[in-house]
Design an enzyme around this catalytic site. Structure first.
Site, PDB file in Angstrom:
ATOM      1  N   LYS A  82     -37.367  15.552 -16.417  1.00  0.00           N
ATOM      2  CA  LYS A  82     -36.816  16.654 -15.625  1.00  0.00           C
ATOM      3  C   LYS A  82     -35.670  17.272 -16.416  1.00  0.00           C
ATOM      4  CE  LYS A  82     -37.449  18.407 -11.373  1.00  0.00           C
ATOM      5  NZ  LYS A  82     -38.721  18.556 -10.644  1.00  0.00           N
ATOM      6  N   GLY A 182     -35.478  24.818   4.686  1.00  0.00           N
ATOM      7  CA  GLY A 182     -35.697  25.434   3.388  1.00  0.00           C
ATOM      8  C   GLY A 182     -37.005  26.194   3.330  1.00  0.00           C
ATOM      9  N   GLY A 184     -37.846  28.420   0.657  1.00  0.00           N
ATOM     10  CA  GLY A 184     -37.893  29.031  -0.665  1.00  0.00           C
ATOM     11  C   GLY A 184     -39.307  29.052  -1.206  1.00  0.00           C
ATOM     12  N   VAL A 186     -41.673  26.844  -2.015  1.00  0.00           N
ATOM     13  CA  VAL A 186     -42.715  26.072  -1.329  1.00  0.00           C
ATOM     14  C   VAL A 186     -42.623  26.237   0.182  1.00  0.00           C
ATOM     15  CG1 VAL A 186     -43.615  23.749  -0.916  1.00  0.00           C
ATOM     16  CG2 VAL A 186     -42.837  24.391  -3.202  1.00  0.00           C
TER      17      VAL A 186
END
Length: 365
Positions: A82, A182, A184, A186
């Site tokens: 990552k 959330g 965003g 996805v």
């Protein structure tokens, strides 16, 4: 003597942790390679306005380990890595910054492939691609897989249906309330799918304009960010940043299941056990949100074989991942163990087997 990287509770025998810096563009970032036992480390790049470099380090360490487990559970020939870029993705992005990031990725020589994550778009990755081949999630070319978010959302949606069948004995979400945190990349796609399946949505996000837009088309109720934990709901769907399941939020949740797209939802492993003991079904995050990395993996596969993006291969892997989720839920019930412990055991067994096989091959050579 102060603490070092190796003292971090999130350091998990990472193969490499690389600080990247470019004075001209303002790039400050970290690339963490957790494991290459199953293949090159692959994982997204997150751009976030971290409060400190220490916070960024903890995040990238946790996320990179999670990618090793995610890729293993999805049965992909990839390891886990990552990267994070410290900065405000709304105001500090430039093409030059992502080209500088691409040059940093290139120095690792293919041990790590970057893709999109929070705050990073397909266009940003395309800038990095100008200076390195070691990026995935592109929109151009026969092997291009594009934005992985819709496939991630599809996997989380199918997982939600799996949980609904198990807990409420129904094949859709009619009559169920989902608290969605959330909306965003996805979360927005997921909201549309949940709404179409009959769920009542209560949602929140820090982006008020986007929140209003998604809520309008899904007939959702909007609440303030901190209120989402107190919503009377059946399912909590965390789709923002990680660690929202923690000692401060645990007692506030009234849901029967947690099924969301965010990475590292459990602040600590004992939170997973606490959920289990309270009878809350937790669908392990890195299992159910694996659709996006499967989509990205198809691009790497096509690149290695000289082929093209294969949606049927992606569908096959996604269907197999849903079978793995069913196995985890069955084993959790039969063995009376938390789901995250079962998922970890599966991932670790696959990683260790690959590591042992590689050691034997080196010995033989």
């Amino acid at each position: 003597m102060g603490k070092t990287l190796f003292d971090s509770p999130s350091f998990a025998n990472h193969e490499g942790v690389h600080a990247v810096f470019d004075e001209k563009t303002g790039l400050r970032g970290i690339i963490a390679v957790h494991s290459t036992a199953r293949g090159p480390a692959v994982g997204g790049t997150r751009m976030w306005n971290y409060a400190s470099s220490a916070e960024a380090l903890e995040d990238v360490l946790r996320l990179s380990k999670g990618m090793s487990y995610k890729n293993a559970v999805a049965d992909l020939e990839m390891g886990g890595g990552k990267s994070v870029i410290i900065g405000d993705s709304r105001t500090q992005k430039t093409p030059e910054l992502f080209q500088a990031f691409g040059r940093a990725v290139d120095t690792l020589g293919g041990r790590y492939y970057a893709a999109e994550d929070v705050g990073v778009s397909v266009a940003d990755i395309a800038e990095a691609r100008k200076v390195t081949p070691y990026v995935l999630g592109l929109s151009d070319g026969p092997e291009a897989s594009g934005d992985p978010s819709p496939v991630t959302a599809e996997g989380v949606f199918r997982s939600t249906l799996t949980v609904a069948r198990r807990l409420w004995k129904q094949d859709d979400l009619t009559g169920l309330t989902v608290a969605l945190q959330g909306i965003g990349h996805v979360g927005g796609y997921l909201a549309d799918k949940l709404h179409a399946a009959g769920a009542k949505l209560v949602m929140t996000d820090v982006n008020e304009a986007l929140l209003s837009e998604v809520a309008a088309r899904t007939n959702a109720e909007i609440v303030a960010p901190d209120v989402i934990y107190d919503v009377k709901a059946d399912i909590y769907a965390p789709c923002a940043l990680g660690a929202t399941l923690n000692p401060q939020t645990l007692d506030r949740l009234t849901v029967k299941a947690v099924v969301g797209a965010a990475n590292n939802q459990l602040a600590t492993p004992d939170i997973g056990r606490a959920l289990f003991e309270r009878g809350v079904l937790y669908a392990p995050d890195y299992v159910i949100n694996g659709g996006g990395i499967i989509n990205v993996a198809s691009e790497l596969k096509a690149r290695e074989t000289g082929g093209a993006y294969d949606p049927q291969w992606v569908e096959g892997k996604l269907s197999r991942l849903m079978e793995t989720l069913e196995e985890i839920l069955e084993r959790s019930a039969a063995e009376k163990r938390p789901t995250h412990e079962i998922a970890d055991a599966i991932a670790e067994a696959r990683i260790n087997a690959a590591r042992d096989q590689r050691a034997e091959q080196l010995k033989a050579a």
